[in-house]
Design a protein around this motif. Structure first.
Motif, PDB file in Angstrom:
ATOM      1  N   ALA A 154      34.898  28.160 -13.390  1.00 57.92           N
ATOM      2  CA  ALA A 154      36.030  27.842 -12.634  1.00 57.92           C
ATOM      3  C   ALA A 154      37.271  28.595 -13.029  1.00 57.92           C
ATOM      4  O   ALA A 154      38.154  28.961 -12.311  1.00 57.92           O
ATOM      5  CB  ALA A 154      36.158  26.190 -12.644  1.00 57.92           C
ATOM      6  N   GLU A 155      37.388  28.920 -14.184  1.00 56.24           N
ATOM      7  CA  GLU A 155      38.613  29.401 -15.000  1.00 56.24           C
ATOM      8  C   GLU A 155      38.587  30.810 -14.631  1.00 56.24           C
ATOM      9  O   GLU A 155      39.826  31.193 -14.372  1.00 56.24           O
ATOM     10  CB  GLU A 155      38.735  29.305 -16.471  1.00 56.24           C
ATOM     11  N   VAL A 156      37.556  31.465 -14.270  1.00 56.14           N
ATOM     12  CA  VAL A 156      37.612  33.009 -13.738  1.00 56.14           C
ATOM     13  C   VAL A 156      37.994  32.855 -12.084  1.00 56.14           C
ATOM     14  O   VAL A 156      38.623  33.805 -11.841  1.00 56.14           O
ATOM     15  CB  VAL A 156      36.270  33.692 -13.939  1.00 56.14           C
ATOM     16  N   GLN A 157      37.355  31.861 -11.541  1.00 55.77           N
ATOM     17  CA  GLN A 157      37.885  31.906  -9.982  1.00 55.77           C
ATOM     18  C   GLN A 157      39.176  31.726 -10.042  1.00 55.77           C
ATOM     19  O   GLN A 157      40.171  32.150  -9.048  1.00 55.77           O
ATOM     20  CB  GLN A 157      36.951  30.724  -9.594  1.00 55.77           C
ATOM     21  N   THR A 158      40.001  30.698 -10.708  1.00 56.11           N
ATOM     22  CA  THR A 158      41.265  30.447 -10.748  1.00 56.11           C
ATOM     23  C   THR A 158      42.084  31.648 -11.131  1.00 56.11           C
ATOM     24  O   THR A 158      43.242  31.933 -10.470  1.00 56.11           O
ATOM     25  CB  THR A 158      41.646  29.225 -11.719  1.00 56.11           C
ATOM     26  N   ALA A 159      41.699  32.541 -12.143  1.00 55.04           N
ATOM     27  CA  ALA A 159      42.251  33.574 -12.343  1.00 55.04           C
ATOM     28  C   ALA A 159      42.380  34.677 -11.343  1.00 55.04           C
ATOM     29  O   ALA A 159      43.261  35.352 -10.924  1.00 55.04           O
ATOM     30  CB  ALA A 159      41.763  34.115 -13.695  1.00 55.04           C
ATOM     31  N   LEU A 160      41.159  34.868 -10.665  1.00 57.12           N
ATOM     32  CA  LEU A 160      41.236  35.713  -9.659  1.00 57.12           C
ATOM     33  C   LEU A 160      42.143  35.291  -8.381  1.00 57.12           C
ATOM     34  O   LEU A 160      42.620  36.187  -7.948  1.00 57.12           O
ATOM     35  CB  LEU A 160      39.583  35.973  -9.053  1.00 57.12           C
ATOM     36  N   MET A 161      41.935  34.050  -8.057  1.00 55.62           N
ATOM     37  CA  MET A 161      42.837  33.672  -7.082  1.00 55.62           C
ATOM     38  C   MET A 161      44.361  33.886  -7.271  1.00 55.62           C
ATOM     39  O   MET A 161      45.096  33.906  -6.516  1.00 55.62           O
ATOM     40  CB  MET A 161      42.431  32.265  -6.615  1.00 55.62           C
ATOM     41  N   ALA A 162      44.639  33.609  -8.590  1.00 55.93           N
ATOM     42  CA  ALA A 162      46.106  33.748  -8.928  1.00 55.93           C
ATOM     43  C   ALA A 162      46.535  35.146  -9.208  1.00 55.93           C
ATOM     44  O   ALA A 162      47.562  35.395  -9.414  1.00 55.93           O
ATOM     45  CB  ALA A 162      46.171  33.040 -10.269  1.00 55.93           C
ATOM     46  N   GLY A 163      45.595  36.133  -8.805  1.00 54.74           N
ATOM     47  CA  GLY A 163      45.948  37.444  -9.188  1.00 54.74           C
ATOM     48  C   GLY A 163      45.926  38.060 -10.700  1.00 54.74           C
ATOM     49  O   GLY A 163      46.797  39.068 -11.045  1.00 54.74           O
ATOM     50  N   GLY A 164      45.412  37.153 -11.472  1.00 49.58           N
ATOM     51  CA  GLY A 164      45.214  37.456 -12.889  1.00 49.58           C
ATOM     52  C   GLY A 164      44.401  38.545 -13.372  1.00 49.58           C
ATOM     53  O   GLY A 164      44.740  39.034 -14.417  1.00 49.58           O
ATOM     54  N   PHE A 165      44.082  39.350 -12.277  1.00 50.05           N
ATOM     55  CA  PHE A 165      43.053  40.558 -12.730  1.00 50.05           C
ATOM     56  C   PHE A 165      43.451  41.629 -11.962  1.00 50.05           C
ATOM     57  O   PHE A 165      42.848  42.304 -11.382  1.00 50.05           O
ATOM     58  CB  PHE A 165      41.622  40.346 -12.529  1.00 50.05           C
ATOM     59  N   ASP A 166      44.869  41.893 -11.786  1.00 50.50           N
ATOM     60  CA  ASP A 166      45.273  42.972 -11.013  1.00 50.50           C
ATOM     61  C   ASP A 166      44.854  44.299 -11.496  1.00 50.50           C
ATOM     62  O   ASP A 166      44.461  45.250 -10.734  1.00 50.50           O
ATOM     63  CB  ASP A 166      46.805  42.897 -10.817  1.00 50.50           C
ATOM     64  N   GLY A 207      38.901  37.277   7.543  1.00 54.00           N
ATOM     65  CA  GLY A 207      39.329  38.639   7.199  1.00 54.00           C
ATOM     66  C   GLY A 207      41.260  38.460   7.423  1.00 54.00           C
ATOM     67  O   GLY A 207      41.352  39.261   6.557  1.00 54.00           O
ATOM     68  N   GLY A 208      41.373  37.741   8.364  1.00 52.33           N
ATOM     69  CA  GLY A 208      42.909  38.065   8.717  1.00 52.33           C
ATOM     70  C   GLY A 208      43.769  37.174   7.337  1.00 52.33           C
ATOM     71  O   GLY A 208      44.778  37.506   7.110  1.00 52.33           O
ATOM     72  N   ASP A 209      42.911  36.548   6.420  1.00 50.12           N
ATOM     73  CA  ASP A 209      43.610  35.894   5.394  1.00 50.12           C
ATOM     74  C   ASP A 209      43.502  36.894   3.902  1.00 50.12           C
ATOM     75  O   ASP A 209      43.993  36.428   3.086  1.00 50.12           O
ATOM     76  CB  ASP A 209      42.931  34.691   4.771  1.00 50.12           C
ATOM     77  N   ILE A 210      43.067  38.159   4.162  1.00 46.60           N
ATOM     78  CA  ILE A 210      42.941  38.909   2.919  1.00 46.60           C
ATOM     79  C   ILE A 210      43.856  40.242   3.269  1.00 46.60           C
ATOM     80  O   ILE A 210      44.184  40.590   4.428  1.00 46.60           O
ATOM     81  CB  ILE A 210      41.554  39.624   2.945  1.00 46.60           C
ATOM     82  N   ASP A 211      44.399  40.594   1.999  1.00 46.29           N
ATOM     83  CA  ASP A 211      45.445  41.786   2.229  1.00 46.29           C
ATOM     84  C   ASP A 211      44.843  42.905   2.725  1.00 46.29           C
ATOM     85  O   ASP A 211      43.564  43.207   2.555  1.00 46.29           O
ATOM     86  CB  ASP A 211      45.774  42.041   0.595  1.00 46.29           C
ATOM     87  N   VAL A 212      45.436  43.598   3.562  1.00 47.46           N
ATOM     88  CA  VAL A 212      45.050  44.572   4.475  1.00 47.46           C
ATOM     89  C   VAL A 212      44.538  45.829   3.516  1.00 47.46           C
ATOM     90  O   VAL A 212      43.562  46.433   3.867  1.00 47.46           O
ATOM     91  CB  VAL A 212      46.062  45.060   5.377  1.00 47.46           C
ATOM     92  N   GLU A 213      45.154  46.127   2.401  1.00 49.85           N
ATOM     93  CA  GLU A 213      44.949  46.810   1.651  1.00 49.85           C
ATOM     94  C   GLU A 213      43.605  46.782   0.803  1.00 49.85           C
ATOM     95  O   GLU A 213      42.721  47.582   0.638  1.00 49.85           O
ATOM     96  CB  GLU A 213      45.884  47.345   0.550  1.00 49.85           C
ATOM     97  N   VAL A 214      43.148  45.561   0.528  1.00 49.08           N
ATOM     98  CA  VAL A 214      41.827  45.214   0.208  1.00 49.08           C
ATOM     99  C   VAL A 214      40.804  45.480   0.858  1.00 49.08           C
ATOM    100  O   VAL A 214      39.860  46.055   0.883  1.00 49.08           O
ATOM    101  CB  VAL A 214      41.896  43.618  -0.534  1.00 49.08           C
ATOM    102  N   ILE A 215      41.117  45.034   2.324  1.00 49.17           N
ATOM    103  CA  ILE A 215      40.039  45.278   3.456  1.00 49.17           C
ATOM    104  C   ILE A 215      39.966  46.601   3.649  1.00 49.17           C
ATOM    105  O   ILE A 215      38.533  47.072   3.752  1.00 49.17           O
ATOM    106  CB  ILE A 215      40.755  44.617   4.773  1.00 49.17           C
ATOM    107  N   LYS A 216      40.911  47.577   3.586  1.00 51.68           N
ATOM    108  CA  LYS A 216      40.839  48.951   4.067  1.00 51.68           C
ATOM    109  C   LYS A 216      39.818  49.593   2.865  1.00 51.68           C
ATOM    110  O   LYS A 216      38.948  50.325   3.070  1.00 51.68           O
ATOM    111  CB  LYS A 216      42.056  49.607   3.843  1.00 51.68           C
TER     112      LYS A 216
END
Length: 82
Positions: free
Chosen positions: A48-60, A10-19
């Motif tokens: 894999a291409e969807v995972q990559t896009a999610l990790m890169a913030g491709g779906f803000d 959890g410490g690795d995830i953006d605080v706003e996402v956690i909230k």
């Protein structure tokens, strides 16, 4: 692995996402660890291409993510994986 060793990431995830996650889980009466486990199981099934896009913030914009998730779910149902 012998025994269950769990690491809190959890410490690795953006605080706003956690909230937002905590609020939604509480409002819907879900069990947090089951929600995370369900999300992890779905993640494993994503291409894999969807995972990559999610990790890169491709779906803000979550509106662009919803149709993609729906299509992935339909594909998994058709293949019998879901």
């Amino acid at each position: 692995m012998t025994g269950k060793k769990k690491k809190n990431f959890g410490g690795d995830i953006d605080v706003e996402v956690i909230k937002a996650f905590d609020l939604q889980v509480e409002e819907r009466g879900y069990i947090k660890k089951r929600a995370v486990e369900g999300a992890a199981k779905f993640w494993i099934k994503l291409p894999a291409e969807v995972q990559t896009a999610l990790m890169a913030g491709g779906f803000d914009d979550s509106n662009s993510l919803v149709p993609l998730v729906r299509q992935v779910i339909l594909d998994l149902k058709e293949s019998g994986e879901l």
